[in-house]
Write a protein that holds these residues in place. Structure first.
Motif, short mmCIF file in Angstrom:
data_model
loop_
_atom_site.label_atom_id
_atom_site.label_comp_id
_atom_site.label_asym_id
_atom_site.label_seq_id
_atom_site.Cartn_x
_atom_site.Cartn_y
_atom_site.Cartn_z
N VAL A 1 135.79 28.03 -8.02
CA VAL A 1 136.87 27.56 -7.14
C VAL A 1 136.76 28.27 -5.79
N PHE A 2 136.54 29.58 -5.83
CA PHE A 2 136.39 30.34 -4.60
C PHE A 2 135.18 29.84 -3.80
N ALA A 3 134.08 29.54 -4.51
CA ALA A 3 132.86 29.08 -3.84
C ALA A 3 133.08 27.74 -3.15
N VAL A 4 133.83 26.84 -3.80
CA VAL A 4 134.11 25.53 -3.20
C VAL A 4 134.88 25.69 -1.90
N VAL A 5 135.92 26.52 -1.93
CA VAL A 5 136.73 26.75 -0.73
C VAL A 5 135.89 27.43 0.35
N TRP A 6 135.15 28.45 -0.04
CA TRP A 6 134.32 29.20 0.90
C TRP A 6 133.26 28.31 1.56
N ASP A 7 132.51 27.57 0.72
CA ASP A 7 131.43 26.75 1.25
C ASP A 7 131.95 25.59 2.09
N SER A 8 133.10 25.04 1.72
CA SER A 8 133.69 23.95 2.50
C SER A 8 134.05 24.44 3.91
N ALA A 9 134.68 25.61 3.99
CA ALA A 9 135.04 26.17 5.29
C ALA A 9 133.80 26.52 6.10
N LEU A 10 132.76 27.03 5.41
CA LEU A 10 131.54 27.41 6.09
C LEU A 10 130.80 26.20 6.65
N PHE B 1 127.39 35.49 5.42
CA PHE B 1 128.38 34.57 4.88
C PHE B 1 127.70 33.38 4.19
N VAL B 2 126.57 32.94 4.77
CA VAL B 2 125.81 31.85 4.16
C VAL B 2 125.22 32.30 2.82
N LEU B 3 124.68 33.52 2.78
CA LEU B 3 124.13 34.05 1.53
C LEU B 3 125.21 34.18 0.47
N ALA B 4 126.40 34.60 0.88
CA ALA B 4 127.51 34.69 -0.07
C ALA B 4 127.86 33.31 -0.62
N GLY B 5 127.75 32.29 0.24
CA GLY B 5 128.02 30.93 -0.21
C GLY B 5 127.01 30.41 -1.22
N ILE B 6 125.86 31.07 -1.30
CA ILE B 6 124.83 30.69 -2.28
C ILE B 6 124.95 31.54 -3.54
N VAL C 1 127.60 33.38 -4.74
CA VAL C 1 128.84 33.28 -5.51
C VAL C 1 128.83 32.10 -6.49
N PRO C 2 128.48 30.86 -6.06
CA PRO C 2 128.43 29.78 -7.04
C PRO C 2 127.34 29.98 -8.10
N ALA C 3 126.24 30.64 -7.73
CA ALA C 3 125.19 30.93 -8.72
C ALA C 3 125.73 31.86 -9.80
N MET C 4 126.50 32.87 -9.39
CA MET C 4 127.11 33.78 -10.36
C MET C 4 128.13 33.05 -11.23
N GLY C 5 128.89 32.14 -10.62
CA GLY C 5 129.86 31.36 -11.38
C GLY C 5 129.19 30.51 -12.44
N LEU C 6 128.09 29.85 -12.08
CA LEU C 6 127.36 29.02 -13.04
C LEU C 6 126.77 29.88 -14.17
N LEU C 7 126.29 31.07 -13.81
CA LEU C 7 125.72 31.96 -14.82
C LEU C 7 126.77 32.40 -15.83
N LEU C 8 127.98 32.70 -15.33
CA LEU C 8 129.05 33.11 -16.23
C LEU C 8 129.53 31.95 -17.10
N LEU C 9 129.49 30.73 -16.56
CA LEU C 9 129.97 29.57 -17.31
C LEU C 9 128.95 29.06 -18.31
N PHE C 10 127.69 28.97 -17.91
CA PHE C 10 126.69 28.30 -18.74
C PHE C 10 125.46 29.16 -19.04
N GLY C 11 125.51 30.44 -18.68
CA GLY C 11 124.34 31.29 -18.87
C GLY C 11 124.14 31.71 -20.31
#
Length: 219
Positions: A82-91, A118-123, A125-135
Protein backbone atom coordinates in the motif's frame (compact mmCIF):
# COMPACT_ATOMS: atom_id res chain seq x y z
CA UNK A 1 7.42 -31.62 21.59
CA UNK A 2 5.41 -34.75 21.91
CA UNK A 3 5.24 -38.31 20.67
CA UNK A 4 5.04 -41.88 21.79
CA UNK A 5 7.64 -44.59 22.24
CA UNK A 6 5.17 -46.93 20.52
CA UNK A 7 5.38 -45.01 17.25
CA UNK A 8 7.99 -45.10 14.50
CA UNK A 9 9.29 -41.88 12.99
CA UNK A 10 11.05 -41.22 9.69
CA UNK A 11 14.73 -40.33 10.30
CA UNK A 12 14.56 -37.82 7.45
CA UNK A 13 11.42 -35.78 8.00
CA UNK A 14 10.04 -36.90 11.37
CA UNK A 15 6.69 -38.11 10.03
CA UNK A 16 4.90 -40.90 11.90
CA UNK A 17 5.24 -44.20 10.04
CA UNK A 18 2.36 -46.70 10.18
CA UNK A 19 3.27 -50.24 11.17
CA UNK A 20 2.69 -51.63 7.68
CA UNK A 21 5.43 -49.35 6.31
CA UNK A 22 8.02 -50.70 8.75
CA UNK A 23 8.63 -54.32 7.81
CA UNK A 24 10.92 -55.80 10.43
CA UNK A 25 10.84 -59.19 8.69
CA UNK A 26 12.31 -57.90 5.41
CA UNK A 27 14.28 -55.17 7.13
CA UNK A 28 12.85 -52.36 4.98
CA UNK A 29 11.01 -49.14 5.83
CA UNK A 30 9.13 -46.57 3.75
CA UNK A 31 8.03 -43.00 4.47
CA UNK A 32 5.15 -41.93 2.24
CA UNK A 33 5.52 -38.29 3.31
CA UNK A 34 9.01 -37.61 1.97
CA UNK A 35 9.73 -40.77 -0.05
CA UNK A 36 12.45 -42.04 2.27
CA UNK A 37 13.31 -45.71 1.89
CA UNK A 38 15.91 -47.51 3.93
CA UNK A 39 16.70 -50.14 6.48
CA UNK A 40 14.19 -50.74 9.22
CA UNK A 41 17.05 -50.49 11.71
CA UNK A 42 17.47 -46.82 10.70
CA UNK A 43 13.85 -46.01 11.55
CA UNK A 44 13.88 -44.84 15.12
CA UNK A 45 11.45 -45.11 17.94
CA UNK A 46 11.37 -41.84 19.81
CA UNK A 47 10.09 -40.56 23.11
CA UNK A 48 9.51 -37.13 21.57
CA UNK A 49 9.71 -35.31 18.28
CA UNK A 50 9.50 -31.74 17.09
CA UNK A 51 6.13 -30.96 15.56
CA UNK A 52 6.36 -29.79 11.96
CA UNK A 53 4.79 -26.34 11.49
CA UNK A 54 2.15 -26.14 8.75
CA UNK A 55 4.23 -23.52 6.91
CA UNK A 56 6.96 -26.09 6.23
CA UNK A 57 6.93 -28.83 3.58
CA UNK A 58 9.53 -31.55 3.02
CA UNK A 59 10.77 -33.33 -0.07
CA UNK A 60 13.80 -34.94 -1.68
CA UNK A 61 16.14 -32.63 -3.58
CA UNK A 62 18.11 -32.88 -6.80
CA UNK A 63 21.43 -33.59 -5.07
CA UNK A 64 20.12 -36.84 -3.57
CA UNK A 65 19.56 -35.15 -0.26
CA UNK A 66 16.71 -33.47 1.58
CA UNK A 67 14.74 -30.31 0.91
CA UNK A 68 12.80 -28.14 3.34
CA UNK A 69 10.54 -25.37 2.04
CA UNK A 70 9.31 -22.63 4.35
CA UNK A 71 6.52 -20.33 3.24
CA UNK A 72 5.11 -17.62 5.45
CA UNK A 73 2.42 -15.15 4.44
CA UNK A 74 3.56 -11.89 6.00
CA UNK A 75 0.72 -9.44 6.54
CA UNK A 76 3.27 -6.66 6.91
CA UNK A 77 3.85 -7.12 3.19
CA UNK A 78 0.39 -5.68 2.53
CA UNK A 79 1.32 -2.51 4.39
CA UNK A 80 4.48 -2.19 2.32
CA UNK A 81 2.55 -2.70 -0.92
CA UNK A 82 0.00 0.00 0.00
CA UNK A 83 2.83 2.36 0.89
CA UNK A 84 4.62 1.51 -2.37
CA UNK A 85 1.51 2.28 -4.45
CA UNK A 86 1.12 5.70 -2.82
CA UNK A 87 4.85 6.42 -3.01
CA UNK A 88 5.28 5.35 -6.64
CA UNK A 89 2.13 7.17 -7.76
CA UNK A 90 3.37 10.44 -6.27
CA UNK A 91 6.84 9.86 -7.71
CA UNK A 92 5.56 9.13 -11.22
CA UNK A 93 3.33 12.20 -11.10
CA UNK A 94 6.23 14.38 -9.98
CA UNK A 95 8.58 13.04 -12.66
CA UNK A 96 5.92 13.51 -15.32
CA UNK A 97 5.59 17.16 -14.34
CA UNK A 98 9.37 17.58 -14.59
CA UNK A 99 9.64 16.14 -18.08
CA UNK A 100 6.60 18.06 -19.30
CA UNK A 101 7.90 21.40 -17.97
CA UNK A 102 10.29 23.74 -19.71
CA UNK A 103 13.09 23.14 -17.23
CA UNK A 104 16.54 22.98 -18.80
CA UNK A 105 18.27 19.69 -19.51
CA UNK A 106 21.08 20.45 -17.05
CA UNK A 107 18.68 21.32 -14.26
CA UNK A 108 16.56 18.24 -15.05
CA UNK A 109 19.63 16.00 -14.87
CA UNK A 110 20.65 17.45 -11.49
CA UNK A 111 17.12 17.07 -10.17
CA UNK A 112 16.89 13.47 -11.36
CA UNK A 113 20.21 12.71 -9.66
CA UNK A 114 18.81 14.17 -6.44
CA UNK A 115 15.67 12.02 -6.81
CA UNK A 116 17.61 8.80 -7.47
CA UNK A 117 17.34 7.53 -3.83
CA UNK A 118 13.57 8.10 -3.94
CA UNK A 119 13.35 6.16 -7.22
CA UNK A 120 15.36 3.28 -5.72
CA UNK A 121 13.05 3.25 -2.71
CA UNK A 122 10.12 3.00 -5.12
CA UNK A 123 11.67 -0.19 -6.49
CA UNK A 124 12.95 -1.79 -3.28
CA UNK A 125 9.84 -1.28 -1.13
CA UNK A 126 7.39 -3.15 -3.43
CA UNK A 127 10.00 -5.89 -3.94
CA UNK A 128 10.20 -6.34 -0.17
CA UNK A 129 6.40 -6.38 0.04
CA UNK A 130 6.15 -9.11 -2.60
CA UNK A 131 8.84 -11.13 -0.83
CA UNK A 132 6.95 -10.96 2.46
CA UNK A 133 3.66 -11.87 0.79
CA UNK A 134 4.73 -14.63 -1.62
CA UNK A 135 8.35 -15.43 -0.78
CA UNK A 136 9.80 -18.74 0.33
CA UNK A 137 12.97 -20.10 1.89
CA UNK A 138 14.33 -23.41 0.56
CA UNK A 139 16.98 -25.36 2.48
CA UNK A 140 18.69 -28.30 0.75
CA UNK A 141 21.37 -30.56 2.21
CA UNK A 142 23.27 -33.46 0.69
CA UNK A 143 26.67 -34.58 -0.62
CA UNK A 144 28.62 -32.67 2.00
CA UNK A 145 27.09 -29.25 1.52
CA UNK A 146 23.86 -27.34 1.75
CA UNK A 147 22.17 -24.37 0.11
CA UNK A 148 19.69 -21.78 1.32
CA UNK A 149 17.51 -19.99 -1.22
CA UNK A 150 15.28 -17.00 -0.53
CA UNK A 151 13.04 -15.49 -3.14
CA UNK A 152 9.83 -15.69 -5.14
CA UNK A 153 9.56 -18.67 -7.48
CA UNK A 154 12.95 -19.09 -9.22
CA UNK A 155 13.97 -15.46 -8.62
CA UNK A 156 15.98 -14.73 -5.51
CA UNK A 157 19.27 -15.20 -3.68
CA UNK A 158 21.15 -18.38 -2.82
CA UNK A 159 23.85 -19.13 -0.25
CA UNK A 160 25.98 -22.27 0.08
CA UNK A 161 27.41 -23.76 3.26
CA UNK A 162 29.36 -26.81 4.35
CA UNK A 163 27.25 -29.64 5.75
CA UNK A 164 28.60 -33.13 6.38
CA UNK A 165 25.73 -34.24 8.61
CA UNK A 166 27.91 -34.35 11.72
CA UNK A 167 27.31 -30.72 12.66
CA UNK A 168 24.82 -29.78 15.36
CA UNK A 169 22.61 -26.95 14.21
CA UNK A 170 21.18 -24.74 16.93
CA UNK A 171 18.90 -21.75 17.38
CA UNK A 172 20.57 -18.42 18.13
CA UNK A 173 18.93 -15.15 19.10
CA UNK A 174 20.02 -12.02 17.27
CA UNK A 175 18.82 -8.49 17.96
CA UNK A 176 17.82 -6.50 14.91
CA UNK A 177 18.49 -2.80 14.44
CA UNK A 178 14.92 -2.17 15.62
CA UNK A 179 15.53 -4.02 18.89
CA UNK A 180 13.41 -7.08 18.05
CA UNK A 181 14.84 -10.52 18.82
CA UNK A 182 15.14 -12.76 15.75
CA UNK A 183 15.46 -16.55 15.82
CA UNK A 184 18.16 -17.75 13.40
CA UNK A 185 19.52 -21.20 12.59
CA UNK A 186 23.28 -21.53 13.14
CA UNK A 187 25.28 -24.33 11.47
CA UNK A 188 28.97 -24.76 12.52
CA UNK A 189 31.46 -24.43 9.64
CA UNK A 190 34.97 -25.88 9.20
CA UNK A 191 36.59 -22.47 9.75
CA UNK A 192 35.07 -22.18 13.21
CA UNK A 193 32.38 -19.66 12.31
CA UNK A 194 28.66 -20.32 12.07
CA UNK A 195 26.58 -20.10 8.94
CA UNK A 196 23.40 -18.35 10.06
CA UNK A 197 20.16 -18.06 8.19
CA UNK A 198 16.47 -17.47 8.74
CA UNK A 199 13.49 -15.52 7.53
CA UNK A 200 14.00 -12.68 9.96
CA UNK A 201 11.01 -13.60 12.11
CA UNK A 202 10.43 -14.33 15.76
CA UNK A 203 8.95 -17.82 15.32
CA UNK A 204 11.09 -20.02 17.53
CA UNK A 205 9.05 -23.14 16.60
CA UNK A 206 10.12 -22.82 12.95
CA UNK A 207 13.78 -22.32 13.88
CA UNK A 208 13.72 -25.29 16.28
CA UNK A 209 12.17 -27.56 13.68
CA UNK A 210 14.71 -26.58 11.01
CA UNK A 211 17.52 -27.35 13.47
CA UNK A 212 15.95 -30.69 14.36
CA UNK A 213 15.51 -31.47 10.66
CA UNK A 214 19.15 -30.64 9.91
CA UNK A 215 20.29 -32.74 12.88
CA UNK A 216 17.89 -35.54 11.87
CA UNK A 217 16.54 -35.37 15.39
CA UNK A 218 12.97 -34.43 14.53
CA UNK A 219 12.18 -37.94 15.69
Amino acid sequence: MNGSINEYYCPWCGSVLPGEDVNLRTGLALCRSCGYTGKADDVKRAGFRVEKPSCITLDKCSMNGRRLVYRRFGWEGLALMVFAVVWDSALVSFLSNIFSSSIGNMHAAVLLLFLLPFVLAGIVVPAMGLLLLFGRMVVEVGRGHGTVFRGIGPVGWSWRFSFSGKETARVVEVKSSKGTVLQLVAVPQPGGKDFRFGWGNQDVQVAEYICAWLNRKSV
